[in-house]
Design an enzyme around this catalytic site. Sequence first.
Site, PDB file in Angstrom:
ATOM      1  N   ASP A  11      -7.095  -6.068   3.979  1.00  0.00           N
ATOM      2  CA  ASP A  11      -6.394  -4.788   4.118  1.00  0.00           C
ATOM      3  C   ASP A  11      -6.555  -4.276   5.539  1.00  0.00           C
ATOM      4  O   ASP A  11      -7.672  -4.119   6.024  1.00  0.00           O
ATOM      5  CB  ASP A  11      -6.983  -3.781   3.125  1.00  0.00           C
ATOM      6  CG  ASP A  11      -6.263  -2.445   3.142  1.00  0.00           C
ATOM      7  OD1 ASP A  11      -5.236  -2.307   3.838  1.00  0.00           O
ATOM      8  OD2 ASP A  11      -6.733  -1.519   2.449  1.00  0.00           O
ATOM      9  N   GLY A  12      -5.417  -4.026   6.204  1.00  0.00           N
ATOM     10  CA  GLY A  12      -5.446  -3.423   7.531  1.00  0.00           C
ATOM     11  C   GLY A  12      -4.714  -4.235   8.570  1.00  0.00           C
ATOM     12  O   GLY A  12      -5.151  -5.336   8.920  1.00  0.00           O
ATOM     13  N   GLY A  13      -3.589  -3.726   9.034  1.00  0.00           N
ATOM     14  CA  GLY A  13      -2.849  -4.413  10.083  1.00  0.00           C
ATOM     15  C   GLY A  13      -2.210  -5.712   9.631  1.00  0.00           C
ATOM     16  O   GLY A  13      -1.900  -6.580  10.458  1.00  0.00           O
TER      17      GLY A  13
ATOM     18  N   GLY B 239      -9.438   4.466   6.901  1.00  0.00           N
ATOM     19  CA  GLY B 239      -9.160   5.889   7.036  1.00  0.00           C
ATOM     20  C   GLY B 239      -7.747   6.235   7.443  1.00  0.00           C
ATOM     21  O   GLY B 239      -7.257   7.301   7.113  1.00  0.00           O
ATOM     22  N   PHE B 240      -7.080   5.329   8.148  1.00  0.00           N
ATOM     23  CA  PHE B 240      -5.729   5.607   8.619  1.00  0.00           C
ATOM     24  C   PHE B 240      -4.887   4.336   8.563  1.00  0.00           C
ATOM     25  O   PHE B 240      -5.394   3.236   8.791  1.00  0.00           O
ATOM     26  CB  PHE B 240      -5.735   6.130  10.060  1.00  0.00           C
ATOM     27  CG  PHE B 240      -6.438   7.443  10.226  1.00  0.00           C
ATOM     28  CD1 PHE B 240      -5.769   8.640  10.014  1.00  0.00           C
ATOM     29  CD2 PHE B 240      -7.781   7.480  10.575  1.00  0.00           C
ATOM     30  CE1 PHE B 240      -6.427   9.854  10.157  1.00  0.00           C
ATOM     31  CE2 PHE B 240      -8.443   8.685  10.721  1.00  0.00           C
ATOM     32  CZ  PHE B 240      -7.760   9.873  10.509  1.00  0.00           C
ATOM     33  N   GLY B 241      -3.609   4.482   8.277  1.00  0.00           N
ATOM     34  CA  GLY B 241      -2.698   3.358   8.300  1.00  0.00           C
ATOM     35  C   GLY B 241      -2.187   3.079   9.694  1.00  0.00           C
ATOM     36  O   GLY B 241      -2.374   3.874  10.614  1.00  0.00           O
ATOM     37  N   GLY B 242      -1.549   1.927   9.865  1.00  0.00           N
ATOM     38  CA  GLY B 242      -0.883   1.611  11.121  1.00  0.00           C
ATOM     39  C   GLY B 242      -1.777   1.173  12.255  1.00  0.00           C
ATOM     40  O   GLY B 242      -1.349   1.158  13.409  1.00  0.00           O
TER      41      GLY B 242
ATOM     42  N   MET C  73     -11.931  -5.461   5.183  1.00  0.00           N
ATOM     43  CA  MET C  73     -11.199  -4.486   5.978  1.00  0.00           C
ATOM     44  C   MET C  73     -10.975  -5.060   7.372  1.00  0.00           C
ATOM     45  O   MET C  73     -11.933  -5.327   8.103  1.00  0.00           O
ATOM     46  CB  MET C  73     -11.964  -3.170   6.065  1.00  0.00           C
ATOM     47  CG  MET C  73     -12.021  -2.384   4.770  1.00  0.00           C
ATOM     48  SD  MET C  73     -10.392  -1.931   4.132  1.00  0.00           S
ATOM     49  CE  MET C  73      -9.727  -0.966   5.500  1.00  0.00           C
TER      50      MET C  73
ATOM     51  N   MET D 167      -9.041   8.387  -0.346  1.00  0.00           N
ATOM     52  CA  MET D 167      -9.908   8.820   0.756  1.00  0.00           C
ATOM     53  C   MET D 167     -10.383  10.245   0.499  1.00  0.00           C
ATOM     54  O   MET D 167      -9.610  11.091   0.050  1.00  0.00           O
ATOM     55  CB  MET D 167      -9.152   8.765   2.082  1.00  0.00           C
ATOM     56  CG  MET D 167      -8.477   7.446   2.375  1.00  0.00           C
ATOM     57  SD  MET D 167      -7.602   7.497   3.956  1.00  0.00           S
ATOM     58  CE  MET D 167      -6.630   6.001   3.832  1.00  0.00           C
TER      59      MET D 167
ATOM     60  N   ASP E 278      -4.930   3.691  -1.835  1.00  0.00           N
ATOM     61  CA  ASP E 278      -6.092   4.037  -1.022  1.00  0.00           C
ATOM     62  C   ASP E 278      -6.528   5.470  -1.301  1.00  0.00           C
ATOM     63  O   ASP E 278      -5.792   6.416  -1.003  1.00  0.00           O
ATOM     64  CB  ASP E 278      -5.765   3.894   0.469  1.00  0.00           C
ATOM     65  CG  ASP E 278      -5.611   2.454   0.887  1.00  0.00           C
ATOM     66  OD1 ASP E 278      -6.546   1.660   0.642  1.00  0.00           O
ATOM     67  OD2 ASP E 278      -4.563   2.098   1.449  1.00  0.00           O
TER      68      ASP E 278
ATOM     69  N   MET F 176     -12.312   4.713  -0.885  1.00  0.00           N
ATOM     70  CA  MET F 176     -12.978   4.994   0.389  1.00  0.00           C
ATOM     71  C   MET F 176     -13.627   6.369   0.268  1.00  0.00           C
ATOM     72  O   MET F 176     -13.212   7.340   0.910  1.00  0.00           O
ATOM     73  CB  MET F 176     -11.969   4.925   1.539  1.00  0.00           C
ATOM     74  CG  MET F 176     -11.511   3.514   1.825  1.00  0.00           C
ATOM     75  SD  MET F 176     -10.268   3.416   3.142  1.00  0.00           S
ATOM     76  CE  MET F 176      -8.786   3.482   2.135  1.00  0.00           C
TER      77      MET F 176
ATOM     78  N   GLY G 142       0.988  -2.267   4.245  1.00  0.00           N
ATOM     79  CA  GLY G 142       1.518  -0.921   4.124  1.00  0.00           C
ATOM     80  C   GLY G 142       2.663  -0.654   5.067  1.00  0.00           C
ATOM     81  O   GLY G 142       3.838  -0.747   4.694  1.00  0.00           O
TER      82      GLY G 142
ATOM     83  N   SER H  96       0.837  -1.199   0.000  1.00  0.00           N
ATOM     84  CA  SER H  96       0.000   0.000   0.000  1.00  0.00           C
ATOM     85  C   SER H  96       0.870   1.246   0.000  1.00  0.00           C
ATOM     86  O   SER H  96       1.588   1.523   0.966  1.00  0.00           O
ATOM     87  CB  SER H  96      -0.917  -0.001   1.222  1.00  0.00           C
ATOM     88  OG  SER H  96      -1.633   1.219   1.289  1.00  0.00           O
TER      89      SER H  96
ATOM     90  N   HIS I 207      -8.483   1.329  -4.220  1.00  0.00           N
ATOM     91  CA  HIS I 207      -9.497   1.143  -3.180  1.00  0.00           C
ATOM     92  C   HIS I 207     -10.152   2.486  -2.889  1.00  0.00           C
ATOM     93  O   HIS I 207      -9.521   3.379  -2.322  1.00  0.00           O
ATOM     94  CB  HIS I 207      -8.815   0.562  -1.934  1.00  0.00           C
ATOM     95  CG  HIS I 207      -9.700   0.407  -0.751  1.00  0.00           C
ATOM     96  ND1 HIS I 207      -9.206   0.211   0.514  1.00  0.00           N
ATOM     97  CD2 HIS I 207     -11.054   0.420  -0.616  1.00  0.00           C
ATOM     98  CE1 HIS I 207     -10.200   0.110   1.367  1.00  0.00           C
ATOM     99  NE2 HIS I 207     -11.341   0.236   0.695  1.00  0.00           N
TER     100      HIS I 207
ATOM    101  N   HIS J  28      -1.149  -1.216  -4.302  1.00  0.00           N
ATOM    102  CA  HIS J  28      -2.431  -0.834  -3.710  1.00  0.00           C
ATOM    103  C   HIS J  28      -2.475   0.669  -3.442  1.00  0.00           C
ATOM    104  O   HIS J  28      -1.556   1.228  -2.833  1.00  0.00           O
ATOM    105  CB  HIS J  28      -2.645  -1.595  -2.402  1.00  0.00           C
ATOM    106  CG  HIS J  28      -4.004  -1.431  -1.805  1.00  0.00           C
ATOM    107  ND1 HIS J  28      -5.096  -2.169  -2.219  1.00  0.00           N
ATOM    108  CD2 HIS J  28      -4.457  -0.610  -0.823  1.00  0.00           C
ATOM    109  CE1 HIS J  28      -6.153  -1.821  -1.517  1.00  0.00           C
ATOM    110  NE2 HIS J  28      -5.794  -0.867  -0.669  1.00  0.00           N
TER     111      HIS J  28
END
Length: 223
Positions: free
Chosen positions: A175-177, A142-145, A137, A37, A35, A68, A197, A8, A66, A33
């Site tokens: 996607d996510g974590g 909305g936010f990485g990390g 998801m 937003m 994102d 969002m 990411g 990402s 993606h 990827h």
Amino acid sequence: MSFKLAPSILAADFNQLSDAVQLVNNSKSEWLHLDVMDGRFVPNISFGFPIIKAIKEVARLPLDVHLMIVEPELYIQRFRDVGADVITVHYEACPNLHRTIYQIKETGALAGVALNPHTTAPLLDDVLEDLDMVLVMSVNPGFGGQKFIYRSLQKIAYLKKARTERNLDFMIEVDGGVGLQNAQALLQAGADVLVAGSSIFKSEDPIKTIDRFKEIKRNNVFL
């Protein structure tokens, strides 16, 4: 069956964006990827058409875009025109989801639908046969990390089972974590595409981290 890795770009250093894209080009990754937003569907704003067009000029891998955003149906063709190869919209943002899926397909892009953590997988039962991909998801968008939500494994397993029972061929993306610590469990549950990411771009050696992802062997374990 191998899996696809989609770094990402949101987690990369935007002062060195071209270098980050080239890094992914030269890695064992299969997709890149992106994102998008809008500050409305999610409480953050990332980038839009000019940045995607610039990335497309450098990227040698398919762009997994993606969205969002609210009202994605207004912009599908423009995202395709600037280089999107896969376009994923959110279930929660599409009151006429079936129509939006076919709008994506008519552009020639692969069509995906994303599910937020609170959205249950059975809500897609009526459109699964129309999809190229479902994006689970595993954090709130909305936010990485963010920290991985482990209940997502059950959603992935449900989709894998539905795919097998109905003889469908859509991909399952997560996607996510996502990191080396949970990639094996995601693949065992049924994931086909891993979006990573921070675990890649914030690591000391992103190429080595990508190599380690690709060394993970999926098996037929069903959670």
